[in-house]
Design a protein around this motif. Sequence first.
Motif, PDB file in Angstrom:
ATOM      1  N   GLY A  81       0.314   2.849   2.777  1.00  0.00           N
ATOM      2  CA  GLY A  81       0.780   2.799   1.396  1.00  0.00           C
ATOM      3  C   GLY A  81       0.321   1.546   0.673  1.00  0.00           C
ATOM      4  O   GLY A  81      -0.115   1.599  -0.487  1.00  0.00           O
ATOM      5  N   VAL A  82       0.410   0.403   1.346  1.00  0.00           N
ATOM      6  CA  VAL A  82      -0.027  -0.858   0.737  1.00  0.00           C
ATOM      7  C   VAL A  82      -1.533  -0.849   0.503  1.00  0.00           C
ATOM      8  O   VAL A  82      -2.023  -1.306  -0.546  1.00  0.00           O
ATOM      9  N   THR A  83      -2.297  -0.334   1.453  1.00  0.00           N
ATOM     10  CA  THR A  83      -3.757  -0.298   1.317  1.00  0.00           C
ATOM     11  C   THR A  83      -4.179   0.530   0.111  1.00  0.00           C
ATOM     12  O   THR A  83      -5.011   0.093  -0.705  1.00  0.00           O
ATOM     13  N   MET A  84      -3.619   1.710  -0.026  1.00  0.00           N
ATOM     14  CA  MET A  84      -3.997   2.590  -1.130  1.00  0.00           C
ATOM     15  C   MET A  84      -3.620   1.987  -2.480  1.00  0.00           C
ATOM     16  O   MET A  84      -4.411   2.023  -3.430  1.00  0.00           O
ATOM     17  N   LYS A  85      -2.432   1.447  -2.563  1.00  0.00           N
ATOM     18  CA  LYS A  85      -1.985   0.861  -3.829  1.00  0.00           C
ATOM     19  C   LYS A  85      -2.811  -0.367  -4.190  1.00  0.00           C
ATOM     20  O   LYS A  85      -3.232  -0.541  -5.343  1.00  0.00           O
ATOM     21  N   ARG A  86      -3.055  -1.215  -3.203  1.00  0.00           N
ATOM     22  CA  ARG A  86      -3.810  -2.440  -3.469  1.00  0.00           C
ATOM     23  C   ARG A  86      -5.253  -2.131  -3.844  1.00  0.00           C
ATOM     24  O   ARG A  86      -5.824  -2.769  -4.741  1.00  0.00           O
ATOM     25  N   LEU A  87      -5.863  -1.162  -3.195  1.00  0.00           N
ATOM     26  CA  LEU A  87      -7.250  -0.807  -3.498  1.00  0.00           C
ATOM     27  C   LEU A  87      -7.377  -0.289  -4.920  1.00  0.00           C
ATOM     28  O   LEU A  87      -8.282  -0.694  -5.665  1.00  0.00           O
ATOM     29  N   ARG A  88      -6.475   0.564  -5.313  1.00  0.00           N
ATOM     30  CA  ARG A  88      -6.530   1.096  -6.677  1.00  0.00           C
ATOM     31  C   ARG A  88      -6.302   0.003  -7.709  1.00  0.00           C
ATOM     32  O   ARG A  88      -6.997  -0.060  -8.734  1.00  0.00           O
ATOM     33  N   ALA A 117     -20.203  -0.733  -4.017  1.00  0.00           N
ATOM     34  CA  ALA A 117     -19.646  -1.310  -5.240  1.00  0.00           C
ATOM     35  C   ALA A 117     -18.207  -1.777  -5.059  1.00  0.00           C
ATOM     36  O   ALA A 117     -17.751  -2.683  -5.771  1.00  0.00           O
ATOM     37  N   THR A 118     -17.491  -1.190  -4.130  1.00  0.00           N
ATOM     38  CA  THR A 118     -16.070  -1.534  -3.939  1.00  0.00           C
ATOM     39  C   THR A 118     -15.810  -2.210  -2.596  1.00  0.00           C
ATOM     40  O   THR A 118     -14.658  -2.273  -2.161  1.00  0.00           O
ATOM     41  N   MET A 119     -16.841  -2.709  -1.957  1.00  0.00           N
ATOM     42  CA  MET A 119     -16.672  -3.296  -0.633  1.00  0.00           C
ATOM     43  C   MET A 119     -15.709  -4.480  -0.651  1.00  0.00           C
ATOM     44  O   MET A 119     -14.856  -4.623   0.237  1.00  0.00           O
ATOM     45  N   GLN A 120     -15.812  -5.337  -1.647  1.00  0.00           N
ATOM     46  CA  GLN A 120     -14.932  -6.501  -1.717  1.00  0.00           C
ATOM     47  C   GLN A 120     -13.477  -6.089  -1.933  1.00  0.00           C
ATOM     48  O   GLN A 120     -12.559  -6.657  -1.328  1.00  0.00           O
ATOM     49  N   GLN A 121     -13.260  -5.093  -2.773  1.00  0.00           N
ATOM     50  CA  GLN A 121     -11.897  -4.619  -3.024  1.00  0.00           C
ATOM     51  C   GLN A 121     -11.298  -3.963  -1.774  1.00  0.00           C
ATOM     52  O   GLN A 121     -10.113  -4.129  -1.484  1.00  0.00           O
ATOM     53  N   LEU A 153      -7.476  -4.202   2.774  1.00  0.00           N
ATOM     54  CA  LEU A 153      -7.222  -4.086   4.212  1.00  0.00           C
ATOM     55  C   LEU A 153      -6.642  -5.376   4.779  1.00  0.00           C
ATOM     56  O   LEU A 153      -5.733  -5.346   5.621  1.00  0.00           O
ATOM     57  N   VAL A 154      -7.154  -6.508   4.337  1.00  0.00           N
ATOM     58  CA  VAL A 154      -6.646  -7.791   4.836  1.00  0.00           C
ATOM     59  C   VAL A 154      -5.184  -7.974   4.450  1.00  0.00           C
ATOM     60  O   VAL A 154      -4.347  -8.389   5.267  1.00  0.00           O
ATOM     61  N   ILE A 155      -4.858  -7.645   3.207  1.00  0.00           N
ATOM     62  CA  ILE A 155      -3.480  -7.822   2.742  1.00  0.00           C
ATOM     63  C   ILE A 155      -2.525  -6.877   3.476  1.00  0.00           C
ATOM     64  O   ILE A 155      -1.416  -7.266   3.857  1.00  0.00           O
ATOM     65  N   SER A 156      -2.946  -5.644   3.695  1.00  0.00           N
ATOM     66  CA  SER A 156      -2.051  -4.668   4.327  1.00  0.00           C
ATOM     67  C   SER A 156      -1.882  -4.906   5.823  1.00  0.00           C
ATOM     68  O   SER A 156      -0.804  -4.666   6.380  1.00  0.00           O
ATOM     69  N   LEU A 157      -2.934  -5.382   6.488  1.00  0.00           N
ATOM     70  CA  LEU A 157      -2.863  -5.578   7.938  1.00  0.00           C
ATOM     71  C   LEU A 157      -2.334  -6.955   8.333  1.00  0.00           C
ATOM     72  O   LEU A 157      -1.984  -7.162   9.502  1.00  0.00           O
ATOM     73  N   LEU A 159      -0.504  -8.259  11.980  1.00  0.00           N
ATOM     74  CA  LEU A 159      -1.111  -9.286  12.834  1.00  0.00           C
ATOM     75  C   LEU A 159      -0.202 -10.504  12.962  1.00  0.00           C
ATOM     76  O   LEU A 159      -0.096 -11.099  14.047  1.00  0.00           O
ATOM     77  N   ASP A 160       0.462 -10.881  11.869  1.00  0.00           N
ATOM     78  CA  ASP A 160       1.396 -12.014  11.935  1.00  0.00           C
ATOM     79  C   ASP A 160       2.558 -11.702  12.872  1.00  0.00           C
ATOM     80  O   ASP A 160       3.029 -12.577  13.609  1.00  0.00           O
TER      81      ASP A 160
END
Length: 365
Positions: free
Chosen positions: A245-252, A275-279, A284-288, A292-293
Motif C-alpha cells: 500500500g505504501v509503495t503504490m501510494k508513494r509511487l503515484r 523515466a520513473t526509475m528514480q521514483q 521502494l526504499v521508503i516502504s521497505l 529492515l529497521d
Amino acid sequence: MTIILKNFMRKYSLKKSWSCQLHHIIRTSGGGRFLTLSLSLSPIHILLISSRNIRISYQLSQMASLISATAQNHTDIAQSNFIQGLFADQVLVSLPEFLANMDFSWMVDFLKGMVKPLAATVVVFLAVALSYVEKLGLGREMIYSICRAFVQLSIIGFVLQFIFTRDNAVWIVLAYLFMVTVAGYTAGQRAKHVPRGKYVAGASILAGTSITMFLLLVMRVFPFTPRYIIPVAGMMVGNSMTVTGVTMKRLRDDIRTQMNLVETALALGATPRQATMQQVKRALVISLSPVLDNAKTVGLISLPGAMTGLIMGGASPLEAIQLQIVVMNFMIGATTVSSISSTYLCWPAFFTKAYQLETKVFTSE
C-alpha cells in the motif's frame, strides 16, 4: 457405508427418486467418540445415533418395523430385511434429545475467558476520556475500532478452531486466499488514486506471499497443517499489505509531483520504466525501510510476535528464536517481492500505450 449403500441400490434396483445421503460427523466428547448418521430415504427421514456413551430408551425393533412398513410401499420384502439388518445397531432419537446430550462446556469456558479482555477495555475508556479532554475528536473512532477488533477476533477464533479441528488442506488454502483478498482491498484503499489499485495490490501480495510460502513448504520448515501455515501466512500477508500500500501510494505521489521530469524523459525516448526509475527506487526504499529497521532491532527493543507466542506457550527461548529467524527472513522476502511486483503492475495504469503519462490519474488530489 457409502459403498454399502451403492451396492444396496444396485442390487435391488432402487428408483432414482430415492435420495440417499450419508453424513458422518465424528466428534470427541468426554474421552469417547460418537458417530452421527443421517439417512434421507424418500419419503421418510430418519435421524440415527450410534454411540458408545449415549443410550436412548427406544427399542430397535420399533425402528426396524417403521422402516420395513415404509419400504414395502416401494420395493419387496428383501429390501426391507436388508435395511433392518443394515441398521440393526442404530437407535432413533429426537432433535431435542440430541441437543440435550451435546457438550456446551466449551462455550462456558469461552465466556469465562472473555472476562479479562473485557476488563482490559478500561484502558481504552481512559484514552477516550483523554481524547475528549484534549478535544482530539478521536473518541468515537477509538470505541468503534476496539469494538470492531473485539468482534473480528472473536469470530476468527471460532473459525480457526473449526479449521484446526478439520485439518484439511482445502481450508488452509481458503483461509490464505481470504487473507490475501482482504489485504489487497485494504492496500488498494490506501492507494485509492491508483486505477484498479485493489486488484494490483491483491495480485502483488499474492505473488510475494505465495512464492515465499511455497519455498517454506519445499524446505519443510513447517508441516502443512493449519496450526503452522495459517499464522505464518497471516504475518507475511499483513506485512506485505502494509508495504504494498505504501509503495503504490508513494509511487503515484512522486510521479505526480515530478511530472515535468518524467515527461521530459519520455520525450527524449526513455521507456516508462527508465523515466520513473528514480521514483520507483524512492517508493521502494521508503516502504521497505520499516521492515529492515525492525529486523535490525529485533530482540533489542521488543520481542516479535511469533517468538513471544512460543515463549508464552512454554517453548524454549532457543527454539523460539530459531523459528523467529526463519519467519523474519521469509517476511523480508515476501514484502520485497510484493512491493516490487506492485511497481510493475502500476505502470500500465500510469502510462498510455503511446508511452505518455495518463494525466487523469495524476490530476486528482
